[in-house]
Design a protein around this motif. Structure first.
Motif, PDB file in Angstrom:
ATOM      1  N   MET A 185      -2.027 -19.978  30.793  1.00  7.73           N
ATOM      2  CA  MET A 185      -0.934 -18.994  30.886  1.00  7.73           C
ATOM      3  C   MET A 185       0.189 -19.339  29.912  1.00  7.73           C
ATOM      4  N   ARG A 186       0.471 -20.628  29.733  1.00 13.27           N
ATOM      5  CA  ARG A 186       1.504 -21.039  28.769  1.00 13.27           C
ATOM      6  C   ARG A 186       1.099 -20.622  27.356  1.00 13.27           C
ATOM      7  N   ILE A 187      -0.163 -20.815  27.027  1.00 17.77           N
ATOM      8  CA  ILE A 187      -0.659 -20.425  25.703  1.00 17.77           C
ATOM      9  C   ILE A 187      -0.535 -18.910  25.535  1.00 17.77           C
ATOM     10  N   GLN A 188      -0.979 -18.170  26.545  1.00 19.52           N
ATOM     11  CA  GLN A 188      -0.906 -16.703  26.507  1.00 19.52           C
ATOM     12  C   GLN A 188       0.539 -16.239  26.331  1.00 19.52           C
ATOM     13  N   ASP A 189       1.450 -16.822  27.107  1.00 16.16           N
ATOM     14  CA  ASP A 189       2.864 -16.433  27.030  1.00 16.16           C
ATOM     15  C   ASP A 189       3.449 -16.723  25.653  1.00 16.16           C
ATOM     16  N   ALA A 190       3.113 -17.876  25.075  1.00 13.74           N
ATOM     17  CA  ALA A 190       3.632 -18.235  23.749  1.00 13.74           C
ATOM     18  C   ALA A 190       3.146 -17.244  22.694  1.00 13.74           C
ATOM     19  N   GLU A 193       4.834 -13.789  23.208  1.00  9.60           N
ATOM     20  CA  GLU A 193       6.237 -13.805  22.797  1.00  9.60           C
ATOM     21  C   GLU A 193       6.363 -13.824  21.277  1.00  9.60           C
ATOM     22  N   ARG A 194       5.548 -14.621  20.622  1.00  9.18           N
ATOM     23  CA  ARG A 194       5.631 -14.770  19.158  1.00  9.18           C
ATOM     24  C   ARG A 194       5.085 -13.546  18.420  1.00  9.18           C
ATOM     25  N   PHE A 195       4.063 -12.891  18.999  1.00 10.45           N
ATOM     26  CA  PHE A 195       3.388 -11.760  18.338  1.00 10.45           C
ATOM     27  C   PHE A 195       3.334 -10.562  19.290  1.00 10.45           C
ATOM     28  N   PRO A 196       4.461  -9.896  19.519  1.00 10.90           N
ATOM     29  CA  PRO A 196       4.501  -8.832  20.530  1.00 10.90           C
ATOM     30  C   PRO A 196       3.655  -7.598  20.206  1.00 10.90           C
ATOM     31  N   THR A 197       3.296  -7.385  18.946  1.00 10.26           N
ATOM     32  CA  THR A 197       2.492  -6.212  18.597  1.00 10.26           C
ATOM     33  C   THR A 197       0.994  -6.509  18.597  1.00 10.26           C
ATOM     34  N   MET A 198       0.636  -7.742  18.932  1.00 11.10           N
ATOM     35  CA  MET A 198      -0.772  -8.147  18.962  1.00 11.10           C
ATOM     36  C   MET A 198      -1.225  -8.312  20.407  1.00 11.10           C
ATOM     37  N   LYS A 199      -2.545  -8.298  20.600  1.00 11.05           N
ATOM     38  CA  LYS A 199      -3.113  -8.558  21.915  1.00 11.05           C
ATOM     39  C   LYS A 199      -3.988  -9.805  21.803  1.00 11.05           C
ATOM     40  N   PHE A 200      -3.758 -10.752  22.716  1.00  8.54           N
ATOM     41  CA  PHE A 200      -4.526 -11.988  22.747  1.00  8.54           C
ATOM     42  C   PHE A 200      -5.208 -12.134  24.093  1.00  8.54           C
ATOM     43  N   LEU A 213      -3.150 -15.471  10.308  1.00  9.41           N
ATOM     44  CA  LEU A 213      -3.952 -16.499  10.976  1.00  9.41           C
ATOM     45  C   LEU A 213      -3.258 -17.856  10.922  1.00  9.41           C
ATOM     46  N   GLU A 214      -2.601 -18.156   9.808  1.00  9.92           N
ATOM     47  CA  GLU A 214      -1.854 -19.409   9.710  1.00  9.92           C
ATOM     48  C   GLU A 214      -0.681 -19.431  10.685  1.00  9.92           C
ATOM     49  N   ASP A 215      -0.008 -18.292  10.859  1.00 13.87           N
ATOM     50  CA  ASP A 215       1.091 -18.202  11.829  1.00 13.87           C
ATOM     51  C   ASP A 215       0.574 -18.409  13.251  1.00 13.87           C
ATOM     52  N   ILE A 216      -0.578 -17.834  13.562  1.00 13.47           N
ATOM     53  CA  ILE A 216      -1.183 -18.017  14.886  1.00 13.47           C
ATOM     54  C   ILE A 216      -1.535 -19.491  15.082  1.00 13.47           C
ATOM     55  N   ALA A 217      -2.117 -20.120  14.053  1.00 15.36           N
ATOM     56  CA  ALA A 217      -2.471 -21.543  14.141  1.00 15.36           C
ATOM     57  C   ALA A 217      -1.235 -22.404  14.365  1.00 15.36           C
ATOM     58  N   THR A 218      -0.149 -22.074  13.696  1.00 15.98           N
ATOM     59  CA  THR A 218       1.094 -22.825  13.869  1.00 15.98           C
ATOM     60  C   THR A 218       1.615 -22.674  15.290  1.00 15.98           C
ATOM     61  N   CYS A 219       1.544 -21.479  15.835  1.00 11.47           N
ATOM     62  CA  CYS A 219       1.962 -21.243  17.222  1.00 11.47           C
ATOM     63  C   CYS A 219       1.102 -22.063  18.189  1.00 11.47           C
ATOM     64  N   LEU A 220      -0.198 -22.094  17.955  1.00  9.70           N
ATOM     65  CA  LEU A 220      -1.112 -22.817  18.838  1.00  9.70           C
ATOM     66  C   LEU A 220      -0.985 -24.331  18.693  1.00  9.70           C
ATOM     67  N   ALA A 221      -0.501 -24.804  17.545  1.00 12.17           N
ATOM     68  CA  ALA A 221      -0.408 -26.244  17.298  1.00 12.17           C
ATOM     69  C   ALA A 221       0.503 -26.943  18.295  1.00 12.17           C
ATOM     70  N   GLN A 222       1.464 -26.231  18.859  1.00 10.00           N
ATOM     71  CA  GLN A 222       2.359 -26.861  19.832  1.00 10.00           C
ATOM     72  C   GLN A 222       1.615 -27.321  21.088  1.00 10.00           C
ATOM     73  N   PHE A 223       0.406 -26.831  21.293  1.00 12.03           N
ATOM     74  CA  PHE A 223      -0.366 -27.177  22.486  1.00 12.03           C
ATOM     75  C   PHE A 223      -1.378 -28.297  22.240  1.00 12.03           C
ATOM     76  N   THR A 224      -1.444 -28.802  21.016  1.00 17.19           N
ATOM     77  CA  THR A 224      -2.375 -29.891  20.709  1.00 17.19           C
ATOM     78  C   THR A 224      -1.602 -31.182  20.549  1.00 17.19           C
ATOM     79  N   ALA A 225      -2.275 -32.302  20.803  1.00 16.20           N
ATOM     80  CA  ALA A 225      -1.636 -33.614  20.761  1.00 16.20           C
ATOM     81  C   ALA A 225      -1.053 -33.925  19.387  1.00 16.20           C
ATOM     82  N   GLY A 226      -1.790 -33.585  18.339  1.00 18.08           N
ATOM     83  CA  GLY A 226      -1.341 -33.910  16.992  1.00 18.08           C
ATOM     84  C   GLY A 226      -0.421 -32.873  16.383  1.00 18.08           C
ATOM     85  N   ASN A 227      -0.229 -31.739  17.067  1.00 16.72           N
ATOM     86  CA  ASN A 227       0.588 -30.640  16.553  1.00 16.72           C
ATOM     87  C   ASN A 227       0.216 -30.252  15.137  1.00 16.72           C
ATOM     88  N   ARG A 228      -1.070 -30.187  14.883  1.00 17.38           N
ATOM     89  CA  ARG A 228      -1.541 -29.797  13.545  1.00 17.38           C
ATOM     90  C   ARG A 228      -2.103 -28.392  13.610  1.00 17.38           C
TER      91      ARG A 228
END
Length: 104
Positions: free
Chosen positions: A31-36, A39-46, A85-100
């Motif tokens: 749910m945290r991933i979905q919410d992030a 919030e970051r991409f309001p015109t997209m559906k994930f 896709l790079e913006d999406i990857a950057t958003c998702l990086a906050q949820f990984t240990a290495g933040n990459r």
């Protein structure tokens, strides 16, 4: 899935598969991933899902470009731009240990 057509033919729907591991099996983390993403991409559906036979070391993002079958077939949507896709990857990086910001 809902009707994925967009007026400009751009892909606006993505399936996000979190990395393997118990941490990402937690519904609250999903749910945290979905919410992030929402919030970051309001015109997209994930759709964030751990269902499926394979998960990887990093997030996998699958653009939904069309729907197979149906009585009224529609043309496939255009693939998303690399910078999106790079913006999406950057958003998702906050949820990984290495933040990459990597994607499979």
């Amino acid at each position: 899935m809902t009707d994925i057509c967009s007026e400009d033919g751009e892909c606006r729907e993505f399936i996000v598969i979190p990395p393997e591991g118990d941490h990402f099996d937690d519904p609250i983390e999903l749910m945290r991933i979905q919410d992030a993403l929402d919030e970051r991409f309001p015109t997209m559906k994930f759709i964030v899902s751990i269902s499926g036979p394979v998960r990887y070391e990093d997030f996998a993002v699958v653009p939904v470009l069309g729907v197979a079958g149906g009585a009224d077939p529609k043309p496939m949507l255009r693939p998303p731009a690399i910078d999106l896709l790079e913006d999406i990857a950057t958003c998702l990086a906050q949820f990984t240990a290495g933040n990459r910001p990597l994607l499979n």
